[in-house]
Write a protein that holds these residues in place. Sequence first.
Motif, PDB file in Angstrom:
ATOM      1  N   VAL A  45       0.866  -1.180   0.000  1.00  0.00           N
ATOM      2  CA  VAL A  45       0.000   0.000   0.000  1.00  0.00           C
ATOM      3  C   VAL A  45       0.901   1.228   0.000  1.00  0.00           C
ATOM      4  O   VAL A  45       1.754   1.377   0.879  1.00  0.00           O
ATOM      5  CB  VAL A  45      -0.928   0.033   1.237  1.00  0.00           C
ATOM      6  CG1 VAL A  45      -1.737   1.329   1.268  1.00  0.00           C
ATOM      7  CG2 VAL A  45      -1.852  -1.179   1.244  1.00  0.00           C
ATOM      8  N   ASN A  46       0.715   2.084  -0.996  1.00  0.00           N
ATOM      9  CA  ASN A  46       1.474   3.326  -1.064  1.00  0.00           C
ATOM     10  C   ASN A  46       0.675   4.468  -0.455  1.00  0.00           C
ATOM     11  O   ASN A  46      -0.518   4.625  -0.747  1.00  0.00           O
ATOM     12  CB  ASN A  46       1.793   3.685  -2.520  1.00  0.00           C
ATOM     13  CG  ASN A  46       2.879   2.811  -3.104  1.00  0.00           C
ATOM     14  OD1 ASN A  46       3.957   2.685  -2.539  1.00  0.00           O
ATOM     15  ND2 ASN A  46       2.590   2.181  -4.233  1.00  0.00           N
ATOM     16  N   VAL A  47       1.332   5.249   0.386  1.00  0.00           N
ATOM     17  CA  VAL A  47       0.767   6.519   0.832  1.00  0.00           C
ATOM     18  C   VAL A  47       1.355   7.607  -0.062  1.00  0.00           C
ATOM     19  O   VAL A  47       2.311   7.355  -0.808  1.00  0.00           O
ATOM     20  CB  VAL A  47       1.063   6.771   2.324  1.00  0.00           C
ATOM     21  CG1 VAL A  47       0.358   5.722   3.180  1.00  0.00           C
ATOM     22  CG2 VAL A  47       2.559   6.780   2.604  1.00  0.00           C
ATOM     23  N   PRO A  48       0.832   8.818  -0.047  1.00  0.00           N
ATOM     24  CA  PRO A  48       1.307   9.840  -0.978  1.00  0.00           C
ATOM     25  C   PRO A  48       2.808  10.137  -0.852  1.00  0.00           C
ATOM     26  O   PRO A  48       3.403  10.036   0.220  1.00  0.00           O
ATOM     27  CB  PRO A  48       0.468  11.065  -0.607  1.00  0.00           C
ATOM     28  CG  PRO A  48      -0.809  10.490  -0.082  1.00  0.00           C
ATOM     29  CD  PRO A  48      -0.388   9.267   0.674  1.00  0.00           C
ATOM     30  N   LEU A  64       4.342  22.504  -3.904  1.00  0.00           N
ATOM     31  CA  LEU A  64       5.253  21.470  -4.391  1.00  0.00           C
ATOM     32  C   LEU A  64       4.619  20.788  -5.603  1.00  0.00           C
ATOM     33  O   LEU A  64       3.529  20.224  -5.509  1.00  0.00           O
ATOM     34  CB  LEU A  64       5.515  20.450  -3.288  1.00  0.00           C
ATOM     35  CG  LEU A  64       6.185  20.993  -2.017  1.00  0.00           C
ATOM     36  CD1 LEU A  64       6.216  19.916  -0.934  1.00  0.00           C
ATOM     37  CD2 LEU A  64       7.580  21.495  -2.323  1.00  0.00           C
ATOM     38  N   GLU A  65       5.296  20.820  -6.730  1.00  0.00           N
ATOM     39  CA  GLU A  65       4.724  20.304  -7.972  1.00  0.00           C
ATOM     40  C   GLU A  65       4.383  18.824  -7.896  1.00  0.00           C
ATOM     41  O   GLU A  65       3.430  18.359  -8.521  1.00  0.00           O
ATOM     42  CB  GLU A  65       5.681  20.564  -9.137  1.00  0.00           C
ATOM     43  CG  GLU A  65       5.851  22.042  -9.477  1.00  0.00           C
ATOM     44  CD  GLU A  65       6.743  22.246 -10.684  1.00  0.00           C
ATOM     45  OE1 GLU A  65       7.219  21.229 -11.246  1.00  0.00           O
ATOM     46  OE2 GLU A  65       6.963  23.408 -11.068  1.00  0.00           O
ATOM     47  N   PHE A  66       5.170  18.047  -7.152  1.00  0.00           N
ATOM     48  CA  PHE A  66       4.955  16.604  -7.092  1.00  0.00           C
ATOM     49  C   PHE A  66       3.842  16.216  -6.130  1.00  0.00           C
ATOM     50  O   PHE A  66       3.354  15.080  -6.162  1.00  0.00           O
ATOM     51  CB  PHE A  66       6.249  15.899  -6.675  1.00  0.00           C
ATOM     52  CG  PHE A  66       6.653  16.181  -5.256  1.00  0.00           C
ATOM     53  CD1 PHE A  66       6.119  15.450  -4.204  1.00  0.00           C
ATOM     54  CD2 PHE A  66       7.548  17.192  -4.971  1.00  0.00           C
ATOM     55  CE1 PHE A  66       6.477  15.720  -2.888  1.00  0.00           C
ATOM     56  CE2 PHE A  66       7.918  17.460  -3.668  1.00  0.00           C
ATOM     57  CZ  PHE A  66       7.381  16.730  -2.622  1.00  0.00           C
ATOM     58  N   ALA A  67       3.448  17.102  -5.226  1.00  0.00           N
ATOM     59  CA  ALA A  67       2.529  16.753  -4.146  1.00  0.00           C
ATOM     60  C   ALA A  67       1.107  16.561  -4.658  1.00  0.00           C
ATOM     61  O   ALA A  67       0.623  17.312  -5.510  1.00  0.00           O
ATOM     62  CB  ALA A  67       2.550  17.828  -3.069  1.00  0.00           C
ATOM     63  N   GLU A  68       0.438  15.557  -4.122  1.00  0.00           N
ATOM     64  CA  GLU A  68      -0.955  15.321  -4.483  1.00  0.00           C
ATOM     65  C   GLU A  68      -1.820  16.490  -4.017  1.00  0.00           C
ATOM     66  O   GLU A  68      -1.575  17.061  -2.951  1.00  0.00           O
ATOM     67  CB  GLU A  68      -1.461  14.032  -3.834  1.00  0.00           C
ATOM     68  CG  GLU A  68      -0.849  12.769  -4.406  1.00  0.00           C
ATOM     69  CD  GLU A  68      -1.515  11.519  -3.837  1.00  0.00           C
ATOM     70  OE1 GLU A  68      -2.562  11.654  -3.170  1.00  0.00           O
ATOM     71  OE2 GLU A  68      -0.995  10.424  -4.086  1.00  0.00           O
ATOM     72  N   PRO A  69      -2.835  16.855  -4.790  1.00  0.00           N
ATOM     73  CA  PRO A  69      -3.740  17.936  -4.372  1.00  0.00           C
ATOM     74  C   PRO A  69      -4.380  17.609  -3.024  1.00  0.00           C
ATOM     75  O   PRO A  69      -4.728  16.463  -2.742  1.00  0.00           O
ATOM     76  CB  PRO A  69      -4.793  17.974  -5.486  1.00  0.00           C
ATOM     77  CG  PRO A  69      -4.126  17.360  -6.670  1.00  0.00           C
ATOM     78  CD  PRO A  69      -3.196  16.325  -6.125  1.00  0.00           C
ATOM     79  N   GLY A  70      -4.499  18.619  -2.187  1.00  0.00           N
ATOM     80  CA  GLY A  70      -5.156  18.447  -0.902  1.00  0.00           C
ATOM     81  C   GLY A  70      -4.230  18.107   0.242  1.00  0.00           C
ATOM     82  O   GLY A  70      -4.659  18.133   1.404  1.00  0.00           O
ATOM     83  N   LEU A  71      -2.969  17.791  -0.042  1.00  0.00           N
ATOM     84  CA  LEU A  71      -2.033  17.520   1.047  1.00  0.00           C
ATOM     85  C   LEU A  71      -1.655  18.814   1.756  1.00  0.00           C
ATOM     86  O   LEU A  71      -1.301  19.800   1.107  1.00  0.00           O
ATOM     87  CB  LEU A  71      -0.757  16.850   0.517  1.00  0.00           C
ATOM     88  CG  LEU A  71      -0.823  15.368   0.193  1.00  0.00           C
ATOM     89  CD1 LEU A  71       0.526  14.905  -0.349  1.00  0.00           C
ATOM     90  CD2 LEU A  71      -1.204  14.548   1.420  1.00  0.00           C
ATOM     91  N   THR A  72      -1.724  18.805   3.071  1.00  0.00           N
ATOM     92  CA  THR A  72      -1.372  19.980   3.861  1.00  0.00           C
ATOM     93  C   THR A  72      -0.079  19.700   4.614  1.00  0.00           C
ATOM     94  O   THR A  72      -0.049  18.855   5.512  1.00  0.00           O
ATOM     95  CB  THR A  72      -2.481  20.323   4.866  1.00  0.00           C
ATOM     96  OG1 THR A  72      -3.707  20.551   4.161  1.00  0.00           O
ATOM     97  CG2 THR A  72      -2.122  21.558   5.672  1.00  0.00           C
TER      98      THR A  72
END
Length: 262
Positions: free
Chosen positions: A204-207, A230-238
Amino acid sequence: MTKKEASHRQARFRKLRGPPVRSIAVGIVCKTPIAGQSKTRLSPALAPEESAALSACFIRDLAATIEALTATEDVTGYAVYTPVGSEAPLRSLLPPSFRLLAQCSGDLGARLFGATVDLLSAGHSGAVLVSSDNPTLPLSILHDAVHALRRSDNLVLGPALDGGYTLVGLSQPCARVFADIPWSTPQVYRLTLERAREIGLPVVNVPQWYDVDDEYTLQLLQAELAGQRLEFAEPGLTPAEARHTRQFLANRNARAPARTFS
């Protein structure tokens, strides 16, 4: 880590495992900050004393995020540390609820496997080990890792920007996922997936997130703390607030504006 050593540790786990508890252990894999021995890859951008001070801030901030997780999850925070004998200065960086676990000897794979065995032997229902190079690691990523371990016997991985991983979690000791890995190379995450496939262990991968361990990622951290996405970060990550890291870098840049990292 040899097959004999791995077999010995797994046998030790079966013999010594304590009564089961619901708590998931979340451990910061760290070296107690010492000038000249901490974050040496940040030189020459940072002097040895600055690198050690920044390392201390990273540990404080990541520990604060793990402590915040305890408000909603049954988790226990640990510092999985080296060297033995540095407990007093390390303890000063941690919340009172944190426990200490000394790393065993060997390469990184041996130390990760050893810590996993020790934490599961203590009765925890799972163990998540997090690199101390992640001061802004989002709370939601840790939340996802803990929940993934509760659901099933999975290997939980947090892919890192550099090809490694920011965290690894297991609910059963599994030496193979740490075997024959060229640590500190861009192949770490990919080869860990291969090891899991070889033994049929679900992953299982987390972001994805990033380790701050060289001048480039230090610049990335500066940009993130300044509010850049951060360009690589998934939307919604704080990202975590990283209060101590933020304050240290702001103070340093104020003292030496010509040596900022942006």
